[in-house]
Every structure is written in structure tokens, then in C-alpha cells.
Design an enzyme around this catalytic site. Structure first.
Site, mmCIF file in Angstrom:
data_model
loop_
_atom_site.group_PDB
_atom_site.id
_atom_site.type_symbol
_atom_site.label_atom_id
_atom_site.label_comp_id
_atom_site.label_asym_id
_atom_site.label_seq_id
_atom_site.Cartn_x
_atom_site.Cartn_y
_atom_site.Cartn_z
ATOM 1 N N ASP A 107 0.857 -1.193 0.000
ATOM 2 C CA ASP A 107 0.000 0.000 0.000
ATOM 3 C C ASP A 107 0.892 1.243 0.000
ATOM 4 O O ASP A 107 0.783 2.107 0.872
ATOM 5 C CB ASP A 107 -0.936 -0.009 1.225
ATOM 6 C CG ASP A 107 -1.837 1.234 1.269
ATOM 7 O OD1 ASP A 107 -2.002 1.891 0.218
ATOM 8 O OD2 ASP A 107 -2.356 1.548 2.355
ATOM 9 N N ASN B 70 -2.720 3.918 12.802
ATOM 10 C CA ASN B 70 -3.955 3.145 12.937
ATOM 11 C C ASN B 70 -3.733 1.659 12.688
ATOM 12 O O ASN B 70 -4.404 0.818 13.262
ATOM 13 C CB ASN B 70 -4.991 3.680 11.942
ATOM 14 C CG ASN B 70 -6.261 2.869 11.913
ATOM 15 O OD1 ASN B 70 -7.009 2.851 12.884
ATOM 16 N ND2 ASN B 70 -6.497 2.155 10.820
ATOM 17 N N GLN C 33 -3.549 -5.081 6.238
ATOM 18 C CA GLN C 33 -3.207 -3.977 7.153
ATOM 19 C C GLN C 33 -4.063 -4.033 8.413
ATOM 20 O O GLN C 33 -5.020 -3.266 8.561
ATOM 21 C CB GLN C 33 -3.462 -2.628 6.476
ATOM 22 C CG GLN C 33 -2.405 -2.219 5.478
ATOM 23 C CD GLN C 33 -2.893 -1.063 4.632
ATOM 24 O OE1 GLN C 33 -4.032 -1.024 4.197
ATOM 25 N NE2 GLN C 33 -2.019 -0.120 4.383
ATOM 26 N N ASP D 279 -5.610 -3.371 11.984
ATOM 27 C CA ASP D 279 -5.657 -2.180 12.846
ATOM 28 C C ASP D 279 -5.055 -2.486 14.216
ATOM 29 O O ASP D 279 -5.368 -3.528 14.814
ATOM 30 C CB ASP D 279 -7.115 -1.744 13.074
ATOM 31 C CG ASP D 279 -7.622 -0.847 11.960
ATOM 32 O OD1 ASP D 279 -7.162 -1.002 10.813
ATOM 33 O OD2 ASP D 279 -8.497 -0.002 12.238
ATOM 34 N N ARG E 64 2.376 13.820 9.862
ATOM 35 C CA ARG E 64 0.990 13.728 9.417
ATOM 36 C C ARG E 64 0.381 12.527 10.104
ATOM 37 O O ARG E 64 0.926 11.421 10.036
ATOM 38 C CB ARG E 64 0.941 13.564 7.901
ATOM 39 C CG ARG E 64 -0.410 13.164 7.314
ATOM 40 C CD ARG E 64 -0.265 13.019 5.802
ATOM 41 N NE ARG E 64 -1.472 12.626 5.103
ATOM 42 C CZ ARG E 64 -1.813 11.366 4.806
ATOM 43 N NH1 ARG E 64 -1.053 10.363 5.210
ATOM 44 N NH2 ARG E 64 -2.897 11.117 4.126
ATOM 45 N N ASP F 82 -1.751 9.963 9.790
ATOM 46 C CA ASP F 82 -2.456 9.245 8.731
ATOM 47 C C ASP F 82 -3.701 8.547 9.290
ATOM 48 O O ASP F 82 -3.646 7.944 10.363
ATOM 49 C CB ASP F 82 -1.475 8.216 8.143
ATOM 50 C CG ASP F 82 -2.112 7.297 7.131
ATOM 51 O OD1 ASP F 82 -2.291 7.723 5.985
ATOM 52 O OD2 ASP F 82 -2.437 6.144 7.501
ATOM 53 N N LEU G 19 -8.878 5.317 14.865
ATOM 54 C CA LEU G 19 -8.145 4.602 15.925
ATOM 55 C C LEU G 19 -9.048 3.710 16.772
ATOM 56 O O LEU G 19 -8.695 2.593 17.097
ATOM 57 C CB LEU G 19 -7.428 5.589 16.846
ATOM 58 C CG LEU G 19 -6.362 6.493 16.225
ATOM 59 C CD1 LEU G 19 -5.590 7.218 17.316
ATOM 60 C CD2 LEU G 19 -5.423 5.713 15.322
ATOM 61 N N GLU H 20 -13.033 2.072 17.701
ATOM 62 C CA GLU H 20 -14.360 1.740 17.179
ATOM 63 C C GLU H 20 -15.251 1.417 18.378
ATOM 64 O O GLU H 20 -14.767 1.094 19.458
ATOM 65 C CB GLU H 20 -14.314 0.557 16.182
ATOM 66 C CG GLU H 20 -13.301 -0.524 16.441
ATOM 67 C CD GLU H 20 -11.884 -0.147 16.028
ATOM 68 O OE1 GLU H 20 -11.739 0.579 15.034
ATOM 69 O OE2 GLU H 20 -10.936 -0.558 16.722
ATOM 70 N N GLU I 30 -4.933 13.912 9.017
ATOM 71 C CA GLU I 30 -5.601 13.463 7.798
ATOM 72 C C GLU I 30 -6.965 12.929 8.228
ATOM 73 O O GLU I 30 -7.101 11.769 8.594
ATOM 74 C CB GLU I 30 -4.825 12.352 7.081
ATOM 75 C CG GLU I 30 -5.470 12.008 5.751
ATOM 76 C CD GLU I 30 -5.479 10.520 5.365
ATOM 77 O OE1 GLU I 30 -5.874 10.219 4.229
ATOM 78 O OE2 GLU I 30 -5.122 9.659 6.183
HETATM 79 C C1 GLC Z 1 -4.188 6.979 4.203
HETATM 80 C C2 GLC Z 1 -3.200 7.157 3.074
HETATM 81 C C3 GLC Z 1 -3.465 6.154 1.984
HETATM 82 C C4 GLC Z 1 -3.399 4.763 2.576
HETATM 83 C C5 GLC Z 1 -4.360 4.632 3.757
HETATM 84 C C6 GLC Z 1 -4.187 3.329 4.457
HETATM 85 O O1 GLC Z 1 -5.470 7.323 3.837
HETATM 86 O O2 GLC Z 1 -3.249 8.478 2.587
HETATM 87 O O3 GLC Z 1 -2.550 6.285 0.932
HETATM 88 O O4 GLC Z 1 -3.729 3.808 1.593
HETATM 89 O O5 GLC Z 1 -4.123 5.663 4.694
HETATM 90 O O6 GLC Z 1 -2.918 3.231 5.031
#
Ligand code: GLC
Length: 569
Positions: free
Chosen positions: A73, A115, A181, A183, A211, A213, A218, A220, A255
């Protein structure tokens, strides 16, 4: 070499509000410059282009994840937070980047996905192998896939559920993004400690901020949407207190792709602040909507909404970034209109968004590119450019997912666009060779050689912006106009009286989204009779009339930035 607070480093100006004056540039290390001919960009490559970025007027770099990762990713799937992916270089290379950037008074902001991790992270490997061990509770495990039914799926093109069954532990694990991925479990205090360690590690290396992300996700809960839950905000507040105590001057950027009222919450309050900055997700799609609908109404509306933000907080304004142009937080009607205008080929869509770069989105129209950038550089907040957009780079919609707009930076008309000396077949992604955006036509070298190129234009606007602190530090007042295609606002700044000696100033910004020339009347009550001067060339404009109305004509899709009031100096 050890780094302490960046405010004491040579080269960096002592400016606590640096992030509000700064022009940011998002640079994907893998896509920028390959220094060793292996076909992928690296830190040494980025270091070699710091002079270019300084010339452009960039004050801070936002660097998407460079940590060790299986790269499923784009690096947002981290397998080791304490190491750099060997393809990109070493921790020493990173130190060198920080030092050399700081020597140029340029800041480094890194991306920090907290996350989730990659399923290759040793924490997850330990968690799935030993439920009773120290990492057993590091992720969100469940015997059923029925918990948290109200939580939406984000990667709708790739995932059918936020739960995936793990054959080894024989339980389901929770993931908001790809199933590789998982959490992290923020209910577990040990996860907080681990995450704080990671942050301190990078802060100690001298980075100027990070940042956050995917920060809304985080926590739920059974009742909630799994987005912006109260515990998530509490975690951010604790993190901010740690940062203010241990690393003053460094910034946290949220973000949070959420509805307008929810994004604002990521700033926290005066007494209990959260992030210094948050990306302006509400304004971004409305810029694109205005360009095609020829109506300023939506932008007018979001800019007129008064939002209480703590002192010092600032928006991060952007047109494009490394993700799809997200349409999650616009109404269904607007979404369909935007798909029709900007993603008429289904291949251009991904999840709930559009995976194209700025220049192709705007059909390479110079007028639209200038208008969009003029908004980017004058809306309240700090502008974030996406690498390559300064030369109007194209994309490649035949590449999968968001790789469409992550292709190598186009430096020269030579082999691999000057990005790499590798055999072209070896590049991590091919360079853009399309008819309109072919690297032999669109590249930094040829735009440097043309005084009227987009690159020179963008650089000039950046420098004009930076000469006027009202853009970074000032407030905004939206004005009434009598034309639906015309947006007008004043950026006003009372002056700082600090060592910068900023004088008070007001800048009137006017934009026409009409696809034909128009004439408009703008209400500037209280400024009756005031003179106006063009910020670019200094030319005098007709004054505001004695009845408080300003009458302007605007060419097709054009804008003005006008100094309002008597000229200084
Ligand atoms: C954020 C990132 C994105 C990524 C996602 C999962 O939104 O900007 O690129 O795929 O997190 O990690």
C-alpha cells in the site's frame, strides 16, 4: 550527530507559526529521483533535488512513509517503524536529509500511519501466534465478524468486510483498509506506549512534524461509526500534550477525511488543543465542482461557515495528493456530477473517488490550472503541492489503483525522464509516455527553459504569496457578489509586531469560474473609495466606489489578487 529541538538548529528560522507561513510539497521518495540506478527513487535522490525545491519556494516537505514495508500500500503498510526501507536508504541518509533541508530553512514532515501496520510487522506475527503473549492484544481480534456493524468500508473496490479470518489464530482481525493492514488495538495501553516510542524516535532524529495518517479510525465502538470516536480525540489530546512538552515547535497534521463539522474537531480547543493543522477535505472537492459548474455558491458556503479554531491552528489546503480525489464527503448529487465531468471513463475511478492527476483532470487547460493554483495559494490555510503538479505532469490510468498518479517525476527529456539511469524495463513504475503528457514534452528542464511555462508561473505565485503574510496568517471575510460565477474574499491581517515586523495588510481575492468573460459587482462596505493595486505587477485598479461597490470585469476563468487600501512603502 544528535538532534535536539529544531528551533535551535542552524538554518531554521525561529518562527513558532512556521507551518502557517509555509508552502508544503508532498514528495513520494520512491517516485522522485533514483540516485543508484536500481529503478526506484531514494533519499539521496531527494537530497540532490533540495536546491530545486528551494528555488521553487518550498518551505516544508511532507514525505509519505519511508519505513520498512512490503509496499503493498505504497509504504502505508509498515513492517518496522524504526527502520527505513533499504531501497530508499538508511537512517544516516535520513539524518543527512534533515540536516541539508534545515540548512535551507526547509522543514521535514513525515507521514505516520498509527492506525494499522502491515501483517508482516513482528507485532502482528507475534499477536497471531500467541494470543496470551505480550502482543496478543495488540490488534483487534474477535470470534465473530459481526461486531461494529455500522462501520463503513473505505476501500470499496478491494474489500468486502472490515474483518478477515486469520487461519493461524483462528479468529477474525479488524482492518479499516486492506486486509493485509490489521488495525492496532488502541484500547490496549501498551499500544499507546509503543506508538509514543515510535514518535519520539523520529522526533529525536530532528523531524519537524508528522501527518497523522488515517487518524479518525483509531477506536471503534458498538454504537458509533468507528470514525472520530471520543476516545480517538482523547488520544490525540494526550499526544499533543507530550509533543508540546517534549518537542515544542513540531507540528501534528490531521488526515481526517470527514464532514466539515467533524474535521474542525481535530484542532481541539484553546485549552485542550489537538492538531496544529488539518487537511481541508471539505474545500478540496468544491474547488473542482466550481470549475465545471461555473458556480461559486458551494465554495462561498463552506468559506462563510464560521468555525472556531484554537489560536495558531491552520488548514492544509490541497488540490491533489498521492490518493484518489476523494468524493466520500460530498452529497450523492455532487458526486455523480463530478464523476461525469472528471471520471467519464470508469478506469479513472477507484473506491469513492477519482485516481487522476491535476493537469489531466483540468484537461490541461492553462487557465484552469492557474485558477486552481490561485485558489490553492490564497484560501485560508497553508498550500500543499503534490510533486509533479508544478509542471502539469500527466497520469497513467492503465496502472493499478493509485499508482496512476505516482509515476516517476519528469526531470528531462532524456531516458526515464532523467529520473533514473536504470534499464527502462526495471523502473518501479513506467514514466508517462502519453500523447499529451509525454516526458519528452512535460519535464522540469524544458519548463525551466520557457519563461512562460507553468513551472515559472507557479514559482512566481509562490513568491508573491510569501511576500504577503496575510495569506498565511490572516483571517478571511467572504464578500457578496452579484454574479453566481464570481467568488470574492478579503484576506486581512492585523500585523504581528514580532521580529518579522509584518505590517497590517488586506488582500482582495476575486475568482471567476465562468467559461466566458464576465463583469461583476462586489460589495465592500466600509471600504468606500479605497484604492486597489494588483499584487503581481503593481498596477492601479479602479477604486471601490463611494457607495461601497467595486465593479470588475474578469476574463474567462481568471482571478485577481489586489492589495486593498493605500499602498505601503
Ligand atoms: C491513508 C493514506 C493512503 C493509505 C491509507 C491506508 O489514507 O493516505 O494512501 O492507503 O491511509 O494506510
Amino acid at each position: 550527530m544528535t538532534f535536539t529541538a529544531p528551533l535551535t538548529l542552524p538554518g531554521l528560522a525561529l518562527d513558532p507559526l512556521w507551518y502557517r507561513r509555509a508552502v508544503f510539497y508532498e514528495v513520494m521518495v520512491r517516485s522522485f529521483v533514483d540516485s543508484n540506478g536500481d529503478g526506484a527513487g531514494d533519499l539521496q535522490g531527494l537530497i540532490s533535488k533540495l536546491d530545486y525545491l528551494q528555488w521553487l519556494g518550498i518551505d516544508a516537505l511532507w514525505i509519505p512513509p519511508i519505513f520498512d514495508s512490503p509496499l503493498r500500500d505504497g509504504g502505508y503498510d509498515i513492517s518496522d517503524y524504526h527502520n527505513i526501507l533499504p531501497d530508499f536508504g538508511t537512517i544516516d541518509d535520513f539524518r543527512e536529509l534533515v540536516t541539508k533541508a534545515h540548512e535551507r530553512n526547509m522543514r521535514i514532515v513525515i507521514d505516520l500511519p498509527l492506525n494499522h501496520t502491515s501483517d508482516q510487522h513482528p507485532w502482528f506475527q507475534a499477536s497471531r501466534a500467541d494470543p496470551e503473549g505480550p502482543y496478543g492484544d495488540f490488534y483487534v481480534w474477535s470470534d465473530t465478524d459481526e461486531k461494529y456493524p455500522n462501520v463503513r468500508i473505505i476501500f470499496t473496490d478491494y474489500e468486502e468486510s472490515n474483518w478477515t479470518f486469520d487461519a493461524e489464530r483462528r479468529q477474525f482481525y479488524w482492518h479499516r483498509f486492506f486486509s493485509h493492514q490489521p488495525d492496532l488495538n488502541f484500547e490496549n495501553p501498551a499500544v499507546h506506549e509503543a506508538v509514543f516510542d515510535v514518535i519520539r524516535f523520529w522526533m529525536d532524529l530532528g523531524v519537524d512534524g508528522f501527518r497523522l495518517d488515517a487518524i479518525p479510525y483509531l477506536y471503534e465502538s458498538e454504537e458509533g461509526s468507528g470514525e472520530s470516536e471520543p476516545e480517538t480525540h482523547e488520544f490525540i489530546r494526550v499526544l499533543r500534550r507530550m509533543m508540546d512538552t517534549e518537542y515544542p515547535g513540531r507540528v501534528m497534521i490531521a488526515e481526517a477525511n470527514q464532514w466539515p463539522a467533524e474535521v474542525v474537531e481535530y484542532f481541539g480547543t484553546e485549552e485542550d488543543p489537538e492538531c496544529h493543522m488539518a487537511f481541508d477535505f471539505p474545500v478540496m472537492p468544491r474547488i473542482f465542482y466550481s470549475l465545471r459548474s461555473q458556480s461559486a455558491a458551494e465554495l462561498n458556503r463552506v468559506l462563510s461557515e464560521t468555525t472556531e479554531t484554537p489560536e495558531g491552528a491552520g488548514w492544509g489546503v490541497f488540490l491533489r495528493n498521492h490518493d484518489e480525489l476523494t468524493l466520500e464527503m460530498v452529497s450523492e448529487e455532487y458526486r455523480q456530477a463530478m464523476y461525469g465531468w472528471y471520471a467519464y471513463d470508469p478506469r479513472m475511478r477507484v473506491n469513492i473517488g477519482i485516481r487522476r492527476r491535476l493537469a489531466p483532470l483540468l484537461d490541461n487547460s492553462r487557465a484552469e490550472l492557474e485558477l486552481a493554483h490561485a485558489l490553492l495559494f490564497s484560501l485560508p490555510g497553508s498550500p500543499f503541492l503534490y510533486y509533479g503538479d508544478e509542471i502539469g505532469m500527466g497520469d497513467n490510468i492503465w496502472l493499478p489503483d493509485r499508482d496512476a498518479s505516482r509515476t516517476p517525476m519528469q526531470w528531462t527529456p532524456d531516458r526515464n525522464a532523467g529520473f533514473s539511469t536504470a534499464d527502462p524495463g526495471k523502473l518501479f513504475l513506467p514514466v508517462v509516455q502519453s500523447l499529451v503528457y509525454n516526458y519528452s514534452l512535460v519535464n522540469v528542464e524544458s519548463q525551466l527553459a520557457q519563461s512562460r511555462s507553468l513551472l515559472h508561473w507557479v514559482r512566481n505565485v509562490i513568491h508573491v504569496r510569501k511576500a504577503h503574510p496575510a495569506f498565511g496568517l490572516g483571517g478571511v471575510r467572504v464578500l457578496e457578489t452579484d454574479h453566481e460565477s464570481v467568488l470574492a474574499f478579503v484576506r486581512e491581517y492585523a500585523g504581528s509586531g514580532t521580529q518579522f515586523g509584518d505590517a497590517p495588510e488586506r488582500v482582495l481575492c476575486v475568482f471567476s469560474f465562468a467559461h466566458n468573460p464576465v463583469s461583476a459587482r462586489i460589495r465592500l462596505d466600509g471600504d468606500n473609495g479605497q484604492p486597489l493595486w494588483d499584487l503581481f505587477g503593481g498596477g492601479a485598479f479602479p477604486s471601490v466606489r463611494d457607495d461601497g461597490v467595486l465593479e470588475l470585469t474578469l476574463a474567462t476563468q481568471s482571478f485577481y489578487w489586489l492589495h486593498l487600501g493605500d499602498r505601503r512603502g
